[in-house]
Design a protein around this motif. Sequence first.
Motif, PDB file in Angstrom:
ATOM      1  N   TYR A 186       0.830  -1.208   0.000  1.00 35.46           N
ATOM      2  CA  TYR A 186       0.000   0.000   0.000  1.00 35.46           C
ATOM      3  C   TYR A 186       0.862   1.253   0.000  1.00 35.46           C
ATOM      4  O   TYR A 186       0.562   2.240  -0.668  1.00 35.46           O
ATOM      5  CB  TYR A 186      -0.936  -0.003   1.214  1.00 35.46           C
ATOM      6  N   ASP A 222      -4.175  -2.591  -4.519  1.00 29.41           N
ATOM      7  CA  ASP A 222      -4.562  -3.755  -3.732  1.00 29.41           C
ATOM      8  C   ASP A 222      -3.677  -4.923  -4.159  1.00 29.41           C
ATOM      9  O   ASP A 222      -2.968  -4.847  -5.167  1.00 29.41           O
ATOM     10  CB  ASP A 222      -6.036  -4.103  -3.967  1.00 29.41           C
ATOM     11  N   ASN A 259     -13.399  -3.483  -7.685  1.00 35.59           N
ATOM     12  CA  ASN A 259     -12.497  -2.438  -7.188  1.00 35.59           C
ATOM     13  C   ASN A 259     -12.274  -1.355  -8.237  1.00 35.59           C
ATOM     14  O   ASN A 259     -12.223  -0.160  -7.915  1.00 35.59           O
ATOM     15  CB  ASN A 259     -11.150  -3.047  -6.777  1.00 35.59           C
ATOM     16  N   GLU A 266      -3.659  -0.243   4.903  1.00 41.46           N
ATOM     17  CA  GLU A 266      -4.785  -1.048   4.417  1.00 41.46           C
ATOM     18  C   GLU A 266      -6.040  -0.764   5.227  1.00 41.46           C
ATOM     19  O   GLU A 266      -7.136  -0.636   4.671  1.00 41.46           O
ATOM     20  CB  GLU A 266      -4.439  -2.532   4.493  1.00 41.46           C
TER      21      GLU A 266
END
Length: 703
Positions: free
Chosen positions: A75, A81, A99, A216
């Motif tokens: 990240y 991701d 996403n 995250e």
Amino acid sequence: MITMEMSLRGFNCFNAYSLNEAREILKKEKIHYILLDINLPDGNGYELINELKNSDERIFVLTGEEDPKFREQTYQKGVIDFIVKDLNFAHKIPQVIMNIEQLEKNKQSTVLIVSESKDVKTYLGKLLKNRFYNIITTENEENVVELVQKHLVDLIIFDQTTESIDAIEFMQNHSYISTKNKISVILLSDSFEASTIRDGMKSGIVEFITQPIVAEELVLKVDLWIDYKRKNDELLCSVRLLQEYKDTVDESSIVSKTDRFGIITYVNKSFCEISGYSEDELIGKNHNILRHPEMPKETFKDMWHTIKKLKKSWRGKVKNRKKDGGFYWVDALIKPIINADGEIEEYIALRHDITEEEEVKKYFKDKLKGSQLDLAHSIKLSQEYENATDKFTAILKTDTDNIITYANDNFCKLSGYSLNELIGINCQSLRDEKHIKEGDCKKLQEILAKGKHKAILFTNIAKDGSAYYLDTIVYPIKNAEGIIKEHLHLMHDITELTNMHKEIEDTQKEIVYKMGEIGESRSQETGYHVKRVAEYSKLLASLYGLSDEEAETIFIVSPMHDIGKVAISDAILKKPGKLTEEEFDIMKSHSEIGYSVLKVSERKLLNAAAVVAHEHHEKWDGGGYPRGLKGEDIHIFGRITAIADVFDALGSDRVYKKAWDDEKIFNLFKEQSGKHFDPVLVKLFLENKEKFIDIRNKYKESI
């Protein structure tokens, strides 16, 4: 595998099997998203990440690593991701697509960061800009009000690591930010006391994140609350749209509502204008204040039998009396509104003015009936009457075998067929299949054969495949010897009114489902949970023998079983460990909260949803909550949803547990038959478990 799945969703995909191949593609093509493997034949995927750190491409990392440190580094390097390549990899590809869709939506969302630390603002800004959020920053809370008013802020992050920023006091003084503007607020700090969390939640703060920040965690929580606001905004738009539909009906129709005793509770402006009465003169009066003495009593007996006894809609033409003694004719649709218990709550009536049409008919009838003119003149008058009727009405003539022998221009326009195409065909071929399946045409033939006329609402299918709706009266036409020679169909087009009614119902259903989605979106653990619970509930309702209408109702409202959870704090709702007794009491309150929100509605669907929200945690043996109901005292909707909800919860991963295997789940239902669950429903569930498994597989989670 990835290329096939994404190409089916409309993505333009390129494949590279090494870093050098990837670089060549990036030079030639405009790439928006990259799915990048770390271990490649000619190097490490991190090389490409570093090369693209200032570019517009967004990267998803494919890896076999599950190390938390690796995830944090991923990240921090600007990667969107990571997707772990394990045995469930194929099921994770749709999540990548979701996403990407979420990221594109993020371009419309703005996050305000309030912090004295330049490093914190830079870190958070970089992290969230990478997800396409619009970022604005300020060093102190004094500027927040101005920025909120100037920009369409969707979420605020307060950094309270210094004493100069007191986010809780600020939110207490500006509560409208969370209550009116519906802006979610996240608080960052080195640590939190219990009292701080309590006061913060009361002031409108929804999340508490301790330093050092886990990238995250922050990203997931920002995404969650942005999505929550987005869905809430969509719900408000749907509510406004429903109001627009209501206003449209009010402007285009003569509308009234009565309670179940026939007492007027609402009239619109058009109703007052045509009747001559004011709203105050009508509200609280019985609807028979408008009854015209020329109307047959049999008409009203039939109407009340249909709407009160049969609980079905009634359609017909009614002559009403005005306040000044005059009259007017209306084509009326009266519909009973049924609550979750199957009882009539009220009646709503939509009408349109047909006074001119009826007066034209009466004029020519009177002329023909009382005329002393010769036969030629009478024939002429008859033709004039037929021509006048022809202008106002769609007309068909059929022989006694239903073969069309005549159609006027109005019917040809409605159907899309020419006269030549219609002559000689069976009129049943124009009907929607439901009329054939339900035997409507056959029943009509039997009534006409007895010399009686029949009023019926037909759904027809036009030449282009579209549906149109006709309020129809069919008369048997006899010759001088009294033998039926043909059938006359007089039809009034009510397509616009019917479609508007369907749009209103569809909008109500959409609002109910979106409210259910909002209740579930708090956890992001079960993306298809509400869909599966709805499908399970409908299947079980049908197996139990409920009507199609009841099964459809529970399908629509069961997604709202946990709507009350929107008022439960995330500290409790998402707690991975076991809840304390006090926390569990708070969690249980979601049933009462959901019921309290929904019970005040006058809508049938929301009343049913209130029952589901209130009773889906009750148990057959009386050991459930919130009221400890027992056996059949629990509404059937609550008993059905309880099984659907538990079956899906046990078979799904949650923050506090892993999914159970099927054998363990079905053994639990066997053990809890007659204890937690209705034994009849459990028997039906177990006898048809393959059907429930098929539904679960069809709507399986993407991650």
